[in-house]
Write a protein that holds these residues in place. Structure first.
Motif, short mmCIF file in Angstrom:
data_model
loop_
_atom_site.label_atom_id
_atom_site.label_comp_id
_atom_site.label_asym_id
_atom_site.label_seq_id
_atom_site.Cartn_x
_atom_site.Cartn_y
_atom_site.Cartn_z
N GLY A 27 -66.81 -7.62 -5.00
CA GLY A 27 -65.67 -6.17 -4.61
C GLY A 27 -66.37 -5.16 -3.52
O GLY A 27 -66.13 -4.60 -3.02
N ILE A 28 -67.70 -5.03 -3.51
CA ILE A 28 -68.63 -4.36 -2.60
C ILE A 28 -68.42 -5.42 -1.18
O ILE A 28 -68.63 -4.65 -0.37
N LEU A 29 -68.09 -6.75 -1.40
CA LEU A 29 -68.23 -7.18 0.18
C LEU A 29 -66.56 -6.99 1.31
O LEU A 29 -67.07 -6.61 1.37
N ALA A 30 -65.98 -6.89 -0.65
CA ALA A 30 -64.45 -6.99 0.33
C ALA A 30 -64.44 -5.07 0.71
O ALA A 30 -63.64 -4.88 1.92
N GLN A 31 -65.18 -4.18 -0.04
CA GLN A 31 -65.51 -2.24 1.02
C GLN A 31 -66.04 -2.18 1.99
O GLN A 31 -66.28 -1.67 2.72
N THR A 32 -66.54 -3.84 2.64
CA THR A 32 -67.67 -3.24 3.24
C THR A 32 -66.91 -4.11 4.66
O THR A 32 -67.40 -5.70 5.00
N HIS A 33 -66.26 -4.04 5.34
CA HIS A 33 -65.51 -4.28 6.56
C HIS A 33 -64.85 -6.09 5.88
O HIS A 33 -64.92 -7.12 7.01
N ASP A 34 -64.24 -5.97 5.24
CA ASP A 34 -63.65 -7.49 4.76
C ASP A 34 -64.44 -7.83 4.75
O ASP A 34 -64.37 -9.67 4.72
N LEU A 39 -66.63 -15.91 1.64
CA LEU A 39 -66.74 -16.75 0.94
C LEU A 39 -65.71 -17.56 0.92
O LEU A 39 -66.11 -18.48 0.42
N ASP A 40 -64.65 -16.73 2.00
CA ASP A 40 -63.26 -17.84 1.72
C ASP A 40 -63.56 -18.68 2.44
O ASP A 40 -62.82 -19.88 2.39
N SER A 41 -64.93 -19.40 3.85
CA SER A 41 -64.73 -20.13 4.65
C SER A 41 -66.23 -21.02 4.25
O SER A 41 -66.07 -22.12 4.49
N PHE A 42 -66.63 -20.72 2.69
CA PHE A 42 -66.55 -22.32 2.13
C PHE A 42 -65.93 -23.04 2.19
O PHE A 42 -66.98 -24.72 2.17
N GLY A 43 -64.76 -23.77 2.11
CA GLY A 43 -64.44 -25.21 1.93
C GLY A 43 -64.82 -25.41 3.40
O GLY A 43 -63.89 -26.91 3.45
#
Length: 149
Positions: A27-34, A39-43
């Motif tokens: 949630g913090i990461l989402a609120q901080t400039h997306d 995290l979705d790039s790990f793949g």
């Protein structure tokens, strides 16, 4: 008019329930400039990342590191990557194949035993992750282990 929000997230330590901390951190990461997009790039392989993905990954990593207790941060800094010989996804796939083989031979395990088996089968670089998951719960399900991984 824009408003600034402050997020108080306790540092992740060995007593913290990781799954709850993880939700709040995302949630913090989402609120901080997306930055949660990192995290979705790990793949994807890092060689395939765009400069913007690399920048977001570095910012997300910095935010996560700022929310780790020194004991956990010290262990994380020792690791260069989450991979050893195989990725987590291939490890999980192999684990599922073994469980399917055991089920076909009519070997029965309860869900908690399978979760513990998966945790114990992880490479040594996951020792802190394993300890955090084990110590943060009274009961453990295989689904919870999959989600945490």
């Amino acid at each position: 008019m824009t408003t600034s929000m402050k997020f108080d997230l306790p540092l992740l330590n060995y007593d913290t329930r990781f799954s709850l901390w993880q939700v709040k951190m995302r949630g913090i990461l989402a609120q901080t400039h997306d930055y949660d997009e990192a995290l979705d790039s790990f793949g994807k392989r890092k060689a395939e990342w765009t400069p913007e993905e690399i920048r977001k990954d570095q910012k997300a990593l910095a935010l996560i590191q700022l929310h780790l207790h020194n004991d956990i941060l010290q262990e994380c800094l020792k690791e260069k990557t989450m991979k050893e010989e195989d990725s987590v996804m291939s490890h999980i796939a192999e684990f599922k194949k073994i469980v399917a083989d055991l089920v076909s031979m009519e070997v029965k395990y309860d869900d908690e035993d399978l979760g513990l088996l998966l945790l114990c089968s992880l490479p040594n670089s996951y020792a802190n992750f394993r300890d955090t998951i084990l110590l943060s719960r009274d009961e453990l399900t295989l689904k919870e282990v999959y989600e945490a991984l």
